[in-house]
Design a protein around this motif. Structure first.
Motif, mmCIF file in Angstrom:
data_model
loop_
_atom_site.group_PDB
_atom_site.id
_atom_site.type_symbol
_atom_site.label_atom_id
_atom_site.label_comp_id
_atom_site.label_asym_id
_atom_site.label_seq_id
_atom_site.Cartn_x
_atom_site.Cartn_y
_atom_site.Cartn_z
ATOM 1 N N GLU A 48 0.829 -1.212 0.000
ATOM 2 C CA GLU A 48 0.000 0.000 0.000
ATOM 3 C C GLU A 48 0.860 1.257 0.000
ATOM 4 N N ALA A 49 1.944 1.240 0.783
ATOM 5 C CA ALA A 49 2.841 2.402 0.823
ATOM 6 C C ALA A 49 3.458 2.654 -0.552
ATOM 7 N N LYS A 50 3.836 1.570 -1.216
ATOM 8 C CA LYS A 50 4.437 1.690 -2.550
ATOM 9 C C LYS A 50 3.447 2.311 -3.529
ATOM 10 N N LYS A 51 2.195 1.893 -3.433
ATOM 11 C CA LYS A 51 1.159 2.429 -4.312
ATOM 12 C C LYS A 51 0.918 3.905 -4.022
ATOM 13 N N ALA B 162 2.994 6.107 -2.884
ATOM 14 C CA ALA B 162 4.123 6.955 -3.297
ATOM 15 C C ALA B 162 4.409 6.873 -4.793
ATOM 16 N N GLU B 163 3.692 6.021 -5.496
ATOM 17 C CA GLU B 163 3.949 5.811 -6.916
ATOM 18 C C GLU B 163 3.822 7.126 -7.705
ATOM 19 N N GLY B 164 4.850 7.446 -8.467
ATOM 20 C CA GLY B 164 4.836 8.648 -9.289
ATOM 21 C C GLY B 164 5.054 9.932 -8.513
ATOM 22 N N ASN B 165 5.386 9.834 -7.238
ATOM 23 C CA ASN B 165 5.600 11.018 -6.416
ATOM 24 C C ASN B 165 6.946 10.922 -5.694
ATOM 25 N N HIS C 178 9.123 7.868 1.151
ATOM 26 C CA HIS C 178 10.442 7.395 0.744
ATOM 27 C C HIS C 178 11.434 7.435 1.902
ATOM 28 N N VAL C 179 11.092 8.189 2.955
ATOM 29 C CA VAL C 179 11.933 8.250 4.153
ATOM 30 C C VAL C 179 11.405 7.323 5.239
ATOM 31 N N VAL C 180 10.114 7.396 5.521
ATOM 32 C CA VAL C 180 9.566 6.619 6.645
ATOM 33 C C VAL C 180 9.242 5.174 6.270
ATOM 34 N N GLU D 76 11.593 1.001 2.371
ATOM 35 C CA GLU D 76 11.630 -0.305 1.719
ATOM 36 C C GLU D 76 10.886 -0.302 0.398
ATOM 37 N N ILE D 77 10.006 0.681 0.178
ATOM 38 C CA ILE D 77 9.251 0.746 -1.070
ATOM 39 C C ILE D 77 10.152 1.014 -2.260
ATOM 40 N N ASP D 78 11.362 1.519 -2.015
ATOM 41 C CA ASP D 78 12.296 1.837 -3.099
ATOM 42 C C ASP D 78 13.345 0.749 -3.300
#
Length: 363
Positions: A32-35, A37-40, A46-48, A51-53
């Motif tokens: 959900e976090a990855k979704k 932040a997608e495109g942003n 990306h800090v908290v 792991e999404i990156d």
């Protein structure tokens, strides 16, 4: 008495505030976090939730995750997405949701106040979550999310806050995608800041409303830094942690639900009978989620249906500052004696921020 100090905050550029702002780190899973932040690239996720990156094969708590968090923070500072104030300030933060407003002071509170019980706690922490935030704060050398504290309303602080809001423009004022409005003012007057600090120095206690893991993690990072600097003075930044401090009259705490994967050997009928020894059924069964509106009431999801339950008289000590809290009533009358959850820090218990994520298991 409480120590509350101004600090040099790291803030987004005003035109980027809405893009940088993100939900709290612990109300979504990795996917959900990855979704979100997608495109942003400016999202603070990306800090908290760094792991999404990284590749999905890398564990959420791998050291590379926290190194990536620091890299993301440094990149946002280098690009000017984030800018640190050049002097220490208090900030005024307002949230508006569903017609309800809460306004608090953002400042730094003392790890010694936490250890000396000037900052009051009411929940135990889960070791895995604590270690996660320790590693994030330590790697970033920053408190990447505030703790939410409350205190007994002081009309002197109310006046300072109301006067400041009346005569000063906010730095940020936007409505996030979830419909919650966020407004922030910088208190850049030394006289006002001194007065705020002085009033809090007369406040006997602060209370954790939300952020037991963040506060415990901040304290442990601070203690670790003290060990590395035996001649610390107490003024170093690591002796403090960031908090938003709301007066009790304003504070609204959103639900944070407990999910248990099984009924501890009960079938549905015997489980409901066990529940009714300590709770009255006030609603249900229904397909419509039950939203508690009163103290000692709970919504319970079982086998696809919702029930409203209320603790019976005599099942808790209403005069005890901790025992009468809903979290304690639930733990002491249902989670432990019926479902076998003796230690919510380590036993098989999951937490969800609201009823929108309906669990698939029996309860």
């Amino acid at each position: 008495m409480a120590i509350v100090k101004p600090f040099a905050g790291i803030l987004p550029k005003p035109n980027l505030a809405e893009k940088v702002a993100c939900l709290p780190y612990d109300v979504m899973n990795r996917k959900e976090a990855k979704k979100m932040a997608e495109g942003n690239p400016d999202s603070f996720l990306h800090v908290v939730r760094s792991e999404i990156d990284l590749d999905d094969s890398i564990d959420d708590h791998d050291d590379r995750v926290y190194a990536r968090a620091r890299q993301a923070l440094d990149q946002m500072l280098a690009s000017g997405t984030l800018v640190q104030d050049d002097a220490a300030h208090f900030y005024i933060y307002r949230q508006m949701m569903n017609g309800r407003i809460q306004t608090g002071i953002v400042g730094c509170t003392s790890i010694d106040d936490y250890m000396n019980d000037i900052i009051k706690k009411h929940e135990f922490t889960r070791p895995a979550k604590e270690v996660d935030r320790i590693k994030n704060f330590d790697a970033c050398e920053a408190h990447t999310e505030p703790v939410f504290l409350t205190y007994r309303q002081d009309l002197r602080i109310n006046k300072i806050v109301n006067d400041w809001i009346k005569y000063h423009m906010p730095l940020f004022n936007f409505v996030a995608s979830d419909g919650i409005a966020h407004v922030l003012w910088r208190v850049d007057d030394k006289k006002a800041a001194t007065e705020i600090e002085h009033i809090f120095a007369q406040t006997p206690y602060l209370y954790i409303a939300d952020g037991h893991h963040r506060s415990a993690s901040s304290v442990k990072v601070g203690l670790s830094r003290r060990e590395a600097m035996p001649k610390f003075t107490g003024d170093e930044p690591f002796n403090y942690f960031m908090a938003v401090i709301f007066p009790d009259e304003d504070l609204f705490i959103m639900d944070y639900n407990r999910v248990v994967a099984d009924l501890n050997g009960y079938d549905k009928a015997s489980f409901l009978n066990a529940v009714e020894t300590k709770f009255d059924m006030v609603s249900g069964p229904s397909e419509v989620p039950y939203k508690p509106m009163h103290h000692s009431e709970f919504g319970m999801y079982l086998d696809g249906l919702w029930y409203g339950i209320r603790a019976k008289e005599g099942t808790y000590d209403s005069s005890h500052p901790i025992a009468h809290l809903d979290v304690s009533i639930l733990q002491n009358n249902l989670l432990e004696p019926v479902l076998g959850i003796k230690d919510p820090r380590t036993d098989d218990l999951t937490f969800l921020p609201n009823e929108s994520e309906v669990p698939r298991e029996p309860l």
